[in-house]
Write a protein that holds these residues in place. Structure first.
Motif, PDB file in Angstrom:
ATOM      1  N   LYS B  40     -15.296  -5.783  16.446  1.00 32.02           N
ATOM      2  CA  LYS B  40     -16.027  -5.234  17.601  1.00 32.02           C
ATOM      3  C   LYS B  40     -17.391  -5.891  17.754  1.00 32.02           C
ATOM      4  O   LYS B  40     -17.767  -6.352  18.837  1.00 32.02           O
ATOM      5  CB  LYS B  40     -16.198  -3.712  17.435  1.00 32.02           C
ATOM      6  CG  LYS B  40     -14.890  -2.971  17.182  1.00 32.02           C
ATOM      7  CD  LYS B  40     -15.097  -1.489  17.023  1.00 32.02           C
ATOM      8  CE  LYS B  40     -15.934  -1.091  15.819  1.00 32.02           C
ATOM      9  NZ  LYS B  40     -15.292  -1.353  14.511  1.00 32.02           N
ATOM     10  N   THR B  41     -18.127  -5.943  16.646  1.00 31.28           N
ATOM     11  CA  THR B  41     -19.450  -6.558  16.684  1.00 31.28           C
ATOM     12  C   THR B  41     -19.335  -8.041  17.044  1.00 31.28           C
ATOM     13  O   THR B  41     -20.122  -8.568  17.828  1.00 31.28           O
ATOM     14  CB  THR B  41     -20.155  -6.384  15.325  1.00 31.28           C
ATOM     15  OG1 THR B  41     -20.375  -4.990  15.123  1.00 31.28           O
ATOM     16  CG2 THR B  41     -21.467  -7.120  15.264  1.00 31.28           C
ATOM     17  N   THR B  42     -18.329  -8.679  16.476  1.00 31.78           N
ATOM     18  CA  THR B  42     -18.115 -10.098  16.766  1.00 31.78           C
ATOM     19  C   THR B  42     -17.871 -10.317  18.258  1.00 31.78           C
ATOM     20  O   THR B  42     -18.379 -11.283  18.840  1.00 31.78           O
ATOM     21  CB  THR B  42     -16.921 -10.624  15.936  1.00 31.78           C
ATOM     22  OG1 THR B  42     -17.167 -10.338  14.557  1.00 31.78           O
ATOM     23  CG2 THR B  42     -16.738 -12.114  16.122  1.00 31.78           C
ATOM     24  N   PRO B  82     -28.042  -4.627  19.681  1.00 35.30           N
ATOM     25  CA  PRO B  82     -27.155  -5.133  18.624  1.00 35.30           C
ATOM     26  C   PRO B  82     -26.929  -4.160  17.475  1.00 35.30           C
ATOM     27  O   PRO B  82     -27.655  -3.175  17.332  1.00 35.30           O
ATOM     28  CB  PRO B  82     -27.898  -6.368  18.115  1.00 35.30           C
ATOM     29  CG  PRO B  82     -29.324  -6.065  18.350  1.00 35.30           C
ATOM     30  CD  PRO B  82     -29.401  -5.182  19.563  1.00 35.30           C
ATOM     31  N   GLU B  83     -25.907  -4.472  16.690  1.00 33.49           N
ATOM     32  CA  GLU B  83     -25.643  -3.693  15.481  1.00 33.49           C
ATOM     33  C   GLU B  83     -26.871  -3.792  14.569  1.00 33.49           C
ATOM     34  O   GLU B  83     -27.458  -4.855  14.416  1.00 33.49           O
ATOM     35  CB  GLU B  83     -24.425  -4.289  14.759  1.00 33.49           C
ATOM     36  CG  GLU B  83     -24.021  -3.519  13.525  1.00 33.49           C
ATOM     37  CD  GLU B  83     -22.694  -4.011  12.956  1.00 33.49           C
ATOM     38  OE1 GLU B  83     -21.685  -3.335  13.161  1.00 33.49           O
ATOM     39  OE2 GLU B  83     -22.669  -5.085  12.312  1.00 33.49           O
ATOM     40  N   GLY B  84     -27.229  -2.670  13.990  1.00 35.00           N
ATOM     41  CA  GLY B  84     -28.376  -2.667  13.086  1.00 35.00           C
ATOM     42  C   GLY B  84     -29.704  -2.576  13.811  1.00 35.00           C
ATOM     43  O   GLY B  84     -30.757  -2.797  13.210  1.00 35.00           O
ATOM     44  N   LEU B 162     -23.572  -2.104  24.060  1.00 38.41           N
ATOM     45  CA  LEU B 162     -24.126  -1.207  23.044  1.00 38.41           C
ATOM     46  C   LEU B 162     -23.256  -1.251  21.799  1.00 38.41           C
ATOM     47  O   LEU B 162     -22.078  -0.905  21.858  1.00 38.41           O
ATOM     48  CB  LEU B 162     -24.169   0.232  23.568  1.00 38.41           C
ATOM     49  CG  LEU B 162     -25.121   0.538  24.722  1.00 38.41           C
ATOM     50  CD1 LEU B 162     -24.869   1.952  25.249  1.00 38.41           C
ATOM     51  CD2 LEU B 162     -26.567   0.393  24.268  1.00 38.41           C
ATOM     52  N   ASP B 163     -23.852  -1.658  20.665  1.00 44.31           N
ATOM     53  CA  ASP B 163     -23.074  -1.735  19.434  1.00 44.31           C
ATOM     54  C   ASP B 163     -23.411  -0.546  18.532  1.00 44.31           C
ATOM     55  O   ASP B 163     -24.462  -0.508  17.908  1.00 44.31           O
ATOM     56  CB  ASP B 163     -23.346  -3.056  18.703  1.00 44.31           C
ATOM     57  CG  ASP B 163     -22.272  -3.352  17.657  1.00 44.31           C
ATOM     58  OD1 ASP B 163     -21.549  -2.420  17.254  1.00 44.31           O
ATOM     59  OD2 ASP B 163     -22.158  -4.531  17.254  1.00 44.31           O
ATOM     60  N   GLU B 164     -22.503   0.407  18.479  1.00 44.49           N
ATOM     61  CA  GLU B 164     -22.636   1.592  17.630  1.00 44.49           C
ATOM     62  C   GLU B 164     -24.020   2.223  17.684  1.00 44.49           C
ATOM     63  O   GLU B 164     -24.713   2.315  16.670  1.00 44.49           O
ATOM     64  CB  GLU B 164     -22.292   1.229  16.172  1.00 44.49           C
ATOM     65  CG  GLU B 164     -20.917   0.617  16.062  1.00 44.49           C
ATOM     66  CD  GLU B 164     -20.205   0.961  14.752  1.00 44.49           C
ATOM     67  OE1 GLU B 164     -20.532   2.015  14.172  1.00 44.49           O
ATOM     68  OE2 GLU B 164     -19.338   0.195  14.349  1.00 44.49           O
ATOM     69  N   PRO B 165     -24.379   2.710  18.873  1.00 41.81           N
ATOM     70  CA  PRO B 165     -25.703   3.344  18.980  1.00 41.81           C
ATOM     71  C   PRO B 165     -25.834   4.607  18.137  1.00 41.81           C
ATOM     72  O   PRO B 165     -26.936   5.070  17.905  1.00 41.81           O
ATOM     73  CB  PRO B 165     -25.823   3.669  20.474  1.00 41.81           C
ATOM     74  CG  PRO B 165     -24.435   3.670  20.996  1.00 41.81           C
ATOM     75  CD  PRO B 165     -23.664   2.700  20.152  1.00 41.81           C
TER      76      PRO B 165
HETATM   77 MG   LIG Z   1     -19.744  -3.683  13.899  1.00 37.93          MG
END
Ligand SMILES: [Mg+2]
Ligand SMILES: Nc1ncnc2c1ncn2[C@@H]1O[C@H](COP(=O)(O)OP(=O)(O)OP(=O)(O)O)[C@@H](O)[C@H]1O
Lengths: 303, 240
Positions: B40-42, B82-84, B162-165
């Motif tokens: 997903k992040t990729t 982004p993630e993180g 949105l990556d895992e908000p």
């Molecule tokens: Mg991810």
């Protein structure tokens, strides 16, 4: 027999040369912040700045017959632009490719090699001998309680502080400066903001050489100038950048002044032959016991 | 608005995405769900140019953005939280938001009213308003997450990734994040949402994609995916 007056005198003159180390070390920090690379040709950038300044100043002076202080001021913008162009060239020729291919040795070798080339170039244009740089300020020292201070030494300290303050203001206040800070903090995230981070790295090289060139025309009137001016200063400033920490603005000023003073004290009380030793010993000590530098932060706290 | 066709991407020689296609219509909220390591992040990184696709095409509003650098893609209106979180720890909350509007302030995107948008973000995230001049590095995880979302919104994006908000947030804050996403959806912000809370994501989304080992394993209107037995078993079980 200990002469207190002499000690103060040595400290005062150590401060001004130390500010030069500090400014050049500040230049090392600028490129390190954005790209984790250093321009090992910083000393040669300083030397080129001073020689270019010499030529520009004598041209301005001879053509229009303008008095020295004014010629000096008129020369400054040209030298600053020259420094920026020279730094951008170093980044473009020596660093960009190495960053792209993530080659560690690449930028080290390239910036050292470019430094040598610049030195050879300078030897061919200005010769191998040292010569005097026209002093824009009176040669007579000011006497304050028996301590002799050259007007140019005062200008060095003020100029160095003004330059660092100007860069700091740019970083804090302007949107492009904030982009530099953002790139230094997280280059990937800065790209997501729309910042062309490759350009920011070029800019940081330009600013870094601008700093060195400015230091070159500040220091030249009190020393001599010539193609050999840069090597020792560049190494000293590198030591200062390591001692003070590659991330601490206060660190390079304190580290620079510290090294400037120990230089002078060793030169006077022990022997000029050993003048460079304490600084390098301090460098080795810092490298072994506190590699992030005396003032460096290990890492910014992540929540 | 955002059209992805047969996207292949990864890290070095490792292929993570094996050819995925997806579509996000204007004003839609689309969610991308899948287990840890599914890619997903990729996917989001490839969309925003943080990594270069090996193959396939990405278009935004008709313009081909395949292979562009992330700053060029941002200038086309793709915002990525982004993630993180990746907020700038040494900048203040306000300066982080200003950096979100970098393209608008430097002429590569229509400027609009940046001041008014800042005020809007502080309305949307009152906690950030209280901490306006605080360094972002000193914010709590939840506050940083809000800042990352607000910073991305400052682009006035065509599409928001949105990556895992909700990652690492306490349940109450997770609820807050989802209610914010609903409000953005009501405001017609086009979004692609990656989420670990698949059930909650399908609840707010219009459409969903399920990613498995770098491939789209299922897709459809969120309502239908939510009731799909296979999706239910794999992603909407007790653990989620
Ligand atoms: Mg991810
Ligand atoms: N920088 C990287 N270098 C090499 N491999 C990576 C990198 N980032 C991710 N991967 C690999 O790519 C695969 C997909 O990772 P990705 O981060 O896209 O998963 P994800 O679906 O976002 O998972 P999660 O739910 O845990 O965030 C994983 O196998 C991971 O190990």
């Amino acid at each position: 027999m200990f002469d207190f007056q002499t000690l103060i005198q040595l400290i005062v003159s150590g401060i001004s040369v130390g500010m030069i180390y500090g400014v050049v070390a500040f230049g090392y920090q600028l490129t390190f912040a954005t790209s984790k690379t250093l321009n090992f040709g910083q000393g040669e950038a300083l030397m080129l700045g001073s020689l270019a300044g010499f030529t520009i100043m004598t041209q301005i002076g001879s053509i229009f017959g303008i008095p020295l202080p004014i010629a000096y001021v008129l020369m400054l913008p040209f030298v600053l632009i020259f420094g920026m162009a020279q730094g951008a060239l170093v980044e473009w020729l020596g660093v960009r490719q190495a960053i792209k291919t993530k080659s560690e040795a690449g930028w080290i070798m390239a910036t050292i090699a470019l430094g040598i080339i610049f030195k050879n170039l300078a030897e061919n244009i200005w010769g191998r001998d040292t010569f005097t740089f026209p002093n824009p300020l009176p040669e007579q020292a000011i006497q304050i309680m028996g301590i002799r201070i050259l007007p140019m030494e005062v200008l060095i300290v003020c100029g160095a502080i003004a330059l660092m303050a100007a860069v700091e203001m740019f970083n804090r206040r302007s949107i492009y400066g904030k982009a530099v800070v953002a790139t230094a903090a997280d280059i990937g995230a800065a790209g997501l903001m729309g910042v062309n981070t490759a350009q920011v790295i070029t800019l940081s090289y330009a600013l870094s050489s601008l700093t060195a060139a400015f230091a070159g025309v500040l220091v030249a009137p009190v020393t001599l100038t010539g193609a050999g001016l840069g090597s020792a200063l560049g190494l000293k400033a590198f030591a200062v950048a390591i001692i003070g920490g590659l991330t601490s603005g206060v660190g390079v000023v304190v580290g620079g002044v510290l090294l400037g003073i120990t230089d002078r004290l060793t030169g006077y009380y022990i022997s000029t032959g050993y003048q460079d030793v304490p600084g390098l010993v301090l460098l080795l000590l810092v490298l072994s016991f506190k590699p992030s530098g005396l003032f460096g932060k290990s890492a910014i706290k992540k929540v | 608005m955002l059209t992805v066709e047969n996207l292949v991407a990864g890290y070095g020689k490792v292929r993570v995405l094996q050819g995925i296609s997806l579509d996000v219509q204007q004003g839609q909220l689309v969610t991308l769900i899948g287990s840890n390591g599914a890619g997903k992040t990729t996917t989001l990184r490839a969309l925003s140019g943080m990594i270069k696709p090996d193959f396939g095409s990405i278009r935004i509003g008709g313009a081909d953005i395949t292979g562009l650098s992330s700053h060029e893609i941002t200038r086309k209106g793709v915002a990525h939280s982004p993630e993180g979180r990746r907020v700038f720890p040494v900048l203040s909350v306000e300066d982080n938001l200003v950096m979100g509007a970098f393209t608008r302030l430097t002429g590569s995107r229509p400027k609009g009213d940046v001041k008014a948008d800042l005020a809007r973000m502080f309305d949307l995230f009152p906690r950030l308003a209280e901490r306006r001049l605080q360094l972002a590095g000193t914010l709590s995880g939840g506050e940083q997450q809000m800042l990352a979302m607000a910073r991305a919104l400052m682009l006035n994006p065509e599409v928001l990734l949105l990556d895992e908000p909700s990652m690492g947030l306490a349940p109450k804050l997770v609820e807050e994040v989802f209610s914010t996403i609903s409000r953005l959806k009501a405001a017609k912000v086009t979004m692609l949402l990656v989420e670990q809370f698949a059930a909650a994501a399908l609840e707010v989304a219009d459409y969903g994609y399920v990613l498995e080992n770098g491939r789209i394993a299922a897709s459809g209107p969120a309502e239908r995916l939510k009731n799909d037995p296979a999706v239910k078993a794999a992603y909407l079980g007790a653990a989620h």
